[in-house]
Design an enzyme around this catalytic site. Structure first.
Site, mmCIF file in Angstrom:
data_model
loop_
_atom_site.group_PDB
_atom_site.id
_atom_site.type_symbol
_atom_site.label_atom_id
_atom_site.label_comp_id
_atom_site.label_asym_id
_atom_site.label_seq_id
_atom_site.Cartn_x
_atom_site.Cartn_y
_atom_site.Cartn_z
ATOM 1 N N GLU A 76 1.081 -1.258 0.056
ATOM 2 C CA GLU A 76 0.182 0.174 0.174
ATOM 3 C C GLU A 76 0.974 1.134 0.185
ATOM 4 O O GLU A 76 1.721 1.240 0.831
ATOM 5 C CB GLU A 76 -1.050 -0.117 1.559
ATOM 6 C CG GLU A 76 -2.052 -1.402 1.226
ATOM 7 C CD GLU A 76 -2.792 -1.020 2.358
ATOM 8 O OE1 GLU A 76 -2.782 0.053 3.218
ATOM 9 O OE2 GLU A 76 -3.320 -2.048 3.512
ATOM 10 N N GLU B 135 -14.190 4.546 -1.363
ATOM 11 C CA GLU B 135 -14.927 4.025 -0.032
ATOM 12 C C GLU B 135 -15.966 4.954 0.969
ATOM 13 O O GLU B 135 -15.327 4.882 1.521
ATOM 14 C CB GLU B 135 -14.462 3.413 -0.236
ATOM 15 C CG GLU B 135 -13.872 1.625 -0.563
ATOM 16 C CD GLU B 135 -13.066 0.561 -0.659
ATOM 17 O OE1 GLU B 135 -13.199 -0.525 -0.240
ATOM 18 O OE2 GLU B 135 -11.866 1.188 -0.227
ATOM 19 N N LYS C 293 -16.011 2.949 4.733
ATOM 20 C CA LYS C 293 -14.566 2.541 5.590
ATOM 21 C C LYS C 293 -14.797 3.773 6.855
ATOM 22 O O LYS C 293 -15.403 4.414 6.899
ATOM 23 C CB LYS C 293 -13.068 3.268 4.897
ATOM 24 C CG LYS C 293 -13.166 2.383 3.440
ATOM 25 C CD LYS C 293 -12.348 2.831 3.034
ATOM 26 C CE LYS C 293 -10.424 2.562 4.096
ATOM 27 N NZ LYS C 293 -9.634 2.579 3.305
ATOM 28 N N GLU D 112 -9.769 9.184 5.144
ATOM 29 C CA GLU D 112 -9.728 7.552 4.862
ATOM 30 C C GLU D 112 -10.813 6.827 3.813
ATOM 31 O O GLU D 112 -10.728 6.044 2.931
ATOM 32 C CB GLU D 112 -9.698 6.136 6.246
ATOM 33 C CG GLU D 112 -9.361 6.171 6.697
ATOM 34 C CD GLU D 112 -8.238 5.287 6.525
ATOM 35 O OE1 GLU D 112 -8.240 4.268 5.992
ATOM 36 O OE2 GLU D 112 -7.296 5.908 6.621
#
Length: 496
Positions: free
Chosen positions: A269, A319, A322, A330
Site C-alpha cells: 500500500e 469507499e 470505511k 480514509e
C-alpha cells in the site's frame, strides 16, 4: 530529523489498491479492489476499467465471489486476501485452511478461470494498535494455508504472503542503516520470513508518506514527495531525498541484519488521499502518484534496492463505508471517484493516460437541499443535520476538506443530500422536519472542489448483474448501521 514516519503507519482497512509492476520488462498496472461502499460499481464495469487502463493485476482483501467471477478469463492476475478475523480459525485448524482454499482458490481457478497468483494471509496483523491480537495466530495461519495449497496441487502456482504495516520495523539511530524489526515481534518476524523464503513467497509491506506528514506537524512536507526540495537525510554515503526511499531502505537494512538481504519484497500500500483534511487534496495526490508512476516507468528503485519492487498504490476507488477512526481522509484514497470517474489526470507512460469507467448508470439528477424558508435557529435544524451525517458520509465537510468552506445552510444542504443519495433518493429520505426540498438545480458551488453527489443507480445495474456489495446483501438498513459508527467526528465540525 529522526524517523517520524515510522510512528504512524495506520492500517487502511478493507481497502482498494493499485499495483504498479514491471512484467517482462513492460510497465503494467494492477489494483486492489475494495468493496466497503454503499454504491459499488458492478464487477463487470470495474474489470473493464482496469483493462482500459492497462491494469493486469488486482488484489482483493477478501474472496468476494462476484468480483472473482468477473475476473475469470480476464487476463488479470489476482491476489486474494484472508481477513484478520479468520486468522484464529485457520491458524488453529488445518482443515479450516483446506476448506478455505478449496472454496476460494481452487474452485475459482478450475471453474471460473481466475488467475490467482497469491494468497495474502491477514492484513497488517502486527499493527501496534491491535495490541498483539493477531501476533500468535498469523504464522500458524500462513503455514496452514501453504499446506492447503500444496494439498490442492497449487503450491507452485499460488504463493503465500502477508501484508504488514511499516511499524513492524524501526531505527534506533533515526537512519535507514539502523533498521531492525521491533523487539516484541522479532521471533515471529523471523519465523515468517524464513518460512516464506523457503516457499518462494514474498514479504509485503505498506508505506504511507501521507501519514508521516499528517501525524507530525514538524515533518518537512517536501520530504513526503518524490520531487520535493527538502534537505536530504544523510546516512553515510547515501543521501535520501524522500521519505519513501528512506522508509523502504530501513526495511532492507532490517532484512540484511537478520540474514535475508535478498528477500523478495512487495509494497502492498502506498498512495495519497484527496479529501478529509488540508493535507489530503487533489493537487498533492496527483503530485505524489505521478511521481511514483514516473519512478516505475524509469525503473527507479531505492539506494539499497536499485531494482524497483512491485508497488501497490492505494487505492483505485473511494469507499464511503470505511472506518474513519484514523481520520476523515480514509474514505478518499481513490485515484478514481467512487463511480470510476477521474479525479485528476495521470500520465501512465508510453503515451497512455488514465481513463474513467464507462457505462455507469446514475440516479435521477436531483438533490435534497435546505429550503430557502428554513431557519438555522430552529431547534430541529442541528438535529436534522446530525441525523443526516449519522447515516451518510459527511467527511468532505471536515476542516480543510473540499466542502469545509460552506456556510451553515450549505453544510446542512450537503448533509441532507448525502443522506438522500445514500438512501437511493427514496421519497421519505428528503424529509427533515420541513427544512428541506428537492431541486433539479445542481447546488454544487461554482468555485472550488466541493461537489454534491448523484449516486450510482444500483437497481439499473442489477438488471444485468448481481453484486455482493453491502447495499445488495443487506439493504439500506445495513448501510445505515455501518455508517452510524463514524458520524461523531464530522458532527463536531458542522456548527463550529
Amino acid at each position: 530529523m529522526g524517523f517520524h514516519f515510522q510512528r504512524c503507519f495506520s492500517t487502511c482497512f478493507f481497502l482498494a489498491f493499485c499495483i504498479l509492476s514491471l512484467t517482462k520488462g513492460t510497465l503494467g498496472f494492477a489494483c486492489n479492489w475494495g468493496t466497503i461502499t454503499t454504491h459499488p460499481l458492478p464487477p463487470q464495469i470495474l474489470v473493464k476499467l482496469m483493462r482500459d487502463n492497462g491494469i493486469n493485476k488486482v488484489k482483493l482483501f477478501e474472496a468476494d465471489p462476484m468480483a472473482l467471477k468477473a475476473l475469470g478469463n480476464s487476463g488479470i492476475q489476482v491476489m486474494v486476501g484472508i481477513p484478520n478475523n479468520l486468522l484464529d480459525s485457520i491458524g488453529s485448524n488445518v482443515n479450516a485452511a483446506i476448506a478455505w482454499v478449496d472454496q476460494n482458490v481452487s474452485t475459482f481457478i478450475s471453474k471460473n478461470g481466475v488467475d490467482i497468483r497469491y494468497v495474502a494471509v491477514g492484513n497488517e496483523a502486527f499493527l501496534k494498535t491491535y495490541n498483539g491480537r493477531f501476533v500468535q495466530s498469523t504464522f500458524p495461519a500462513i503455514k496452514n494455508i501453504q499446506a492447503a495449497l500444496i494439498k490442492a496441487g497449487l503450491g507452485r502456482q499460488v504463493k503465500v504472503t502477508t501484508p504488514l504495516n511499516a511499524d513492524v520495523y524501526q531505527s534506533d539511530t533515526g537512519l535507514p542503516s539502523g533498521g531492525n524489526f521491533r523487539p516484541d515481534i522479532q521471533n515471529q518476524m523471523m519465523s515468517i520470513i524464513k518460512f516464506l523464503s523457503q516457499n518462494n513467497g514474498p514479504l509485503t509491506f505498506n508505506i504511507y508518506p501521507f501519514l508521516s506528514l499528517d501525524a507530525d506537524p514538524n515533518f518537512p512536507k517536501e520530504f513526503a514527495f518524490f520531487d520535493g526540495s527538502a534537505s536530504p537525510l544523510v546516512d553515510g554515503s547515501i543521501s535520501y531525498t524522500n521519505v519513501f526511499d528512506a522508509n523502504f531502505d530501513t526495511l532492507i537494512s532490517a532484512l540484511e541484519k537478520n540474514g535475508f538481504g535478498s528477500m523478495n519484497v512487495i509494497i502492498g500500500e502506498v498512495g495519497w488521499p484527496t479529501d478529509g483534511n488540508s493535507n489530503a487534496n487533489i493537487k498533492s495526490a496527483q503530485r505524489f502518484n505521478q511521481g511514483l508512476i514516473n519512478r516505475i516507468v524509469k525503473k527507479q528503485g531505492t539506494p539499497k534496492r536499485p531494482t524497483p519492487p512491485e508497488i501497490y498504490m492505494f487505492s483505485l476507488l473511494d469507499e464511503d463505508l470505511k472506518s474513519i477512526d484514523p481520520g476523515p481522509f480514509e474514505r478518499h484514497w481513490g485515484i478514481f471517484n467512487f463511480d470510476g470517474s477521474m479525479k485528476y489526470p495521470l500520465n501512465l507512460g508510453g503515451g497512455k493516460s488514465l481513463v474513467g469507467a464507462k457505462g455507469v448508470r446514475y440516479l435521477t439528477k436531483q438533490w435534497c437541499v435546505v429550503s430557502s424558508q428554513a431557519n438555522v435557529m430552529d431547534p430541529s435544524f442541528a438535529q436534522s443535520v446530525s441525523k443526516a451525517c449519522t447515516y451518510a458520509d459527511c467527511t468532505s465537510l471536515a476542516p480543510g476538506s473540499s466542502c469545509s468552506g460552506l456556510d451553515t445552510k450549505g453544510n446542512a444542504s450537503y448533509a441532507f443530500n448525502m443522506y438522500y443519495q445514500t438512501a437511493d433518493q427514496r421519497k421519505d429520505s428528503c424529509n427533515f422536519s420541513g427544512l428541506s426540498v428537492i431541486t433539479n438545480i445542481d447546488p454544487s458551488p461554482s468555485q472550488g472542489r466541493c461537489h454534491f453527489e448523484i449516486m450510482i443507480d444500483i437497481g439499473k445495474h442489477e438488471t444485468k448483474s448481481t453484486t455482493s456489495s453491502a447495499a445488495t446483501k443487506f439493504g439500506f438498513e445495513y448501510i445505515m448501521f455501518m455508517l452510524v459508527s463514524s458520524f461523531n467526528i464530522i458532527n463536531l465540525f458542522l456548527f463550529i
